[in-house]
Design a protein around this motif. Sequence first.
Motif, PDB file in Angstrom:
ATOM      1  N   GLU A 294       0.726  -1.257   0.023  1.00  0.00           N
ATOM      2  CA  GLU A 294       0.152  -0.044   0.037  1.00  0.00           C
ATOM      3  C   GLU A 294       0.875   1.131   0.045  1.00  0.00           C
ATOM      4  O   GLU A 294       1.924   1.262   0.587  1.00  0.00           O
TER       5      GLU A 294
ATOM      6  N   ARG B  78       0.240   5.557   0.789  1.00  0.00           N
ATOM      7  CA  ARG B  78      -0.680   6.495   1.007  1.00  0.00           C
ATOM      8  C   ARG B  78       0.182   7.825   1.312  1.00  0.00           C
ATOM      9  O   ARG B  78       1.318   7.972   1.380  1.00  0.00           O
TER      10      ARG B  78
ATOM     11  N   ASP C 195      -1.735  10.500   5.865  1.00  0.00           N
ATOM     12  CA  ASP C 195      -2.695   9.246   6.000  1.00  0.00           C
ATOM     13  C   ASP C 195      -2.034   7.933   6.462  1.00  0.00           C
ATOM     14  O   ASP C 195      -2.843   6.930   6.779  1.00  0.00           O
TER      15      ASP C 195
ATOM     16  N   HIS D 147      -3.331   4.248   8.371  1.00  0.00           N
ATOM     17  CA  HIS D 147      -3.203   2.839   7.305  1.00  0.00           C
ATOM     18  C   HIS D 147      -2.395   1.925   8.172  1.00  0.00           C
ATOM     19  O   HIS D 147      -2.554   0.783   8.497  1.00  0.00           O
TER      20      HIS D 147
END
Length: 98
Positions: free
Chosen positions: A45, A47, A51, A55
């Motif tokens: 992932e 971000r 953010d 996460h």
Amino acid sequence: VARLEEDRKKDAGCRWRGSVAEVAAHLGGECEWEPVKCPNHGCTETRLPRDLLDHQATCGSLLVKCGRCAQELKSRLLAEHEGRCPRARIECPNEGCS
């Protein structure tokens, strides 16, 4: 190339303006609009920096320790591990046993 990167960041919300000589430093960690990869091993992932903490709190690749045996494993595997942890408490299957 630097101009394209600068324009892309501006469209995403970054208001930075600077010289071509400064853009590498800006895109190399200063820009709040430059997505960063999750640091948890195995997570793919990305971000925005603001953010990332949210996460990481729910990332399935976050390393956690079992509260019973202290084995370190990824958080997404914890529930399964707890069901077979060698230190898990179980009840005797014999009726009337205390």
